[in-house]
Motif scaffolding. Structure first.
Motif, PDB file in Angstrom:
ATOM      1  N   ALA A  67      18.775  -2.039  -3.838  1.00 64.16           N
ATOM      2  CA  ALA A  67      18.337  -2.716  -4.986  1.00 64.16           C
ATOM      3  C   ALA A  67      16.622  -3.494  -4.700  1.00 64.16           C
ATOM      4  CB  ALA A  67      18.840  -2.695  -6.573  1.00 64.16           C
ATOM      5  N   GLN A  68      17.323  -4.921  -3.144  1.00 65.43           N
ATOM      6  CA  GLN A  68      16.649  -5.886  -3.199  1.00 65.43           C
ATOM      7  C   GLN A  68      15.824  -5.167  -1.720  1.00 65.43           C
ATOM      8  OE1 GLN A  68      19.279  -8.521  -2.425  1.00 65.43           O
ATOM      9  NE2 GLN A  68      19.518  -9.853  -4.170  1.00 65.43           N
ATOM     10  N   LEU A  69      16.324  -4.762  -1.288  1.00 65.25           N
ATOM     11  CA  LEU A  69      15.539  -4.140  -0.405  1.00 65.25           C
ATOM     12  C   LEU A  69      14.445  -3.387  -0.986  1.00 65.25           C
ATOM     13  CD1 LEU A  69      15.238  -3.622   2.521  1.00 65.25           C
ATOM     14  CD2 LEU A  69      16.982  -1.473   2.721  1.00 65.25           C
ATOM     15  N   LEU A  70      14.815  -2.649  -1.453  1.00 63.96           N
ATOM     16  CA  LEU A  70      13.534  -1.239  -2.338  1.00 63.96           C
ATOM     17  C   LEU A  70      12.810  -2.112  -2.809  1.00 63.96           C
ATOM     18  CD1 LEU A  70      15.596   1.426  -3.077  1.00 63.96           C
ATOM     19  CD2 LEU A  70      14.194   1.383  -1.661  1.00 63.96           C
ATOM     20  N   ALA A  71      12.590  -3.150  -3.672  1.00 68.03           N
ATOM     21  CA  ALA A  71      11.857  -3.940  -5.099  1.00 68.03           C
ATOM     22  C   ALA A  71      11.064  -4.554  -3.137  1.00 68.03           C
ATOM     23  CB  ALA A  71      12.905  -5.088  -5.204  1.00 68.03           C
ATOM     24  N   ARG A  72      11.581  -5.418  -2.521  1.00 69.73           N
ATOM     25  CA  ARG A  72      10.592  -5.687  -1.006  1.00 69.73           C
ATOM     26  C   ARG A  72       9.997  -4.936  -0.554  1.00 69.73           C
ATOM     27  NH1 ARG A  72      15.508  -9.082  -0.139  1.00 69.73           N
ATOM     28  NH2 ARG A  72      16.134  -7.722   1.140  1.00 69.73           N
ATOM     29  N   ARG A  75       7.239  -4.112  -3.498  1.00 64.96           N
ATOM     30  CA  ARG A  75       6.359  -5.067  -3.423  1.00 64.96           C
ATOM     31  C   ARG A  75       5.266  -4.885  -2.418  1.00 64.96           C
ATOM     32  NH1 ARG A  75       8.642 -10.285  -1.436  1.00 64.96           N
ATOM     33  NH2 ARG A  75       7.959  -8.973   0.241  1.00 64.96           N
ATOM     34  N   ASP A  76       5.302  -4.408  -1.638  1.00 62.79           N
ATOM     35  CA  ASP A  76       5.030  -4.688   0.208  1.00 62.79           C
ATOM     36  C   ASP A  76       4.017  -3.057   0.272  1.00 62.79           C
ATOM     37  OD1 ASP A  76       5.786  -7.116   0.290  1.00 62.79           O
ATOM     38  OD2 ASP A  76       6.756  -6.931   2.154  1.00 62.79           O
ATOM     39  N   GLY A  77       4.026  -2.431  -0.980  1.00 61.69           N
ATOM     40  CA  GLY A  77       3.566  -0.751  -1.050  1.00 61.69           C
ATOM     41  C   GLY A  77       4.104   0.009   0.362  1.00 61.69           C
ATOM     42  N   ALA A  96       4.950   5.563   0.795  1.00 65.53           N
ATOM     43  CA  ALA A  96       3.591   5.625   0.615  1.00 65.53           C
ATOM     44  C   ALA A  96       3.626   6.420   1.865  1.00 65.53           C
ATOM     45  CB  ALA A  96       3.191   4.203   0.946  1.00 65.53           C
ATOM     46  N   VAL A  97       1.737   7.167   1.124  1.00 68.75           N
ATOM     47  CA  VAL A  97       1.628   7.583   2.504  1.00 68.75           C
ATOM     48  C   VAL A  97       0.861   7.413   4.135  1.00 68.75           C
ATOM     49  CG1 VAL A  97      -1.033   9.064   2.928  1.00 68.75           C
ATOM     50  CG2 VAL A  97       0.456   9.662   1.024  1.00 68.75           C
ATOM     51  N   GLU A  98       0.482   5.790   3.583  1.00 67.75           N
ATOM     52  CA  GLU A  98       0.024   4.559   4.834  1.00 67.75           C
ATOM     53  C   GLU A  98       1.261   4.097   5.470  1.00 67.75           C
ATOM     54  OE1 GLU A  98       0.239   3.318   1.168  1.00 67.75           O
ATOM     55  OE2 GLU A  98      -1.241   5.087   0.636  1.00 67.75           O
TER      56      GLU A  98
END
Length: 147
Positions: A67-72, A75-77, A96-98
């Motif tokens: 959960a913490q890893l995914l939250a970061r 946040r970083d897109g 994310a596509v990018e």
């Protein structure tokens, strides 16, 4: 603890793991990625859509840590979360596509890291090492009721 004796198996594995994480972070930094994210990036490659629970299980990471890893990462897109179509309590997670383009290039740098880490090893030794580490992980998972 007797500091004059040879390091234990656990100490040697820990040392190697920390060295790989350190060098992995350095290799991934130009792409805005971290070595700890590699399991998630790999699991979500090729357009995969997984829940947090599925990611945690597949990566062998505890739910709170995932959960913490995914939250970061969110946040970083790096990832996108969308409501799960069949479970209102969860989300599906995709890259994310990018991020996909960065992951492709970062993968090459991680392959170089593997080559540096295994420098001087024969192909047979690398296969043996992989087998031994797989068995070691399996032993620990069995002992902890995870298998």
């Amino acid at each position: 603890m007797n500091t004059s004796s040879a390091p234990s198996l656990a100490q040697l594995i820990n040392r190697a793991s920390r060295a790989l994480a350190r060098d992995g972070d350095a290799a991934l930094k130009p792409f805005g990625l971290r070595y700890a994210q590699v399991p998630v990036l790999a699991l979500l490659s090729d357009g995969a859509e997984l829940t947090q629970k599925a990611l945690a299980e597949a990566a062998g990471i505890e739910q709170p840590s995932m959960a913490q890893l995914l939250a970061r990462m969110d946040r970083d897109g790096l990832i996108r979360r969308t409501p799960h179509p069949h479970d209102a309590r969860s989300h599906t997670i995709t890259l994310a596509v990018e991020t996909a383009a960065r992951v492709t290039e970062a993968h090459r740098h991680l392959a170089d890291l593997d080559k540096r880490a295994a420098a001087g090893f024969t192909a047979e030794e690398i296969d043996t090492l992989k087998d031994l580490l797989t068995r070691l992980s399996s032993n620990l998972e069995k002992a902890n009721g995870l298998e």
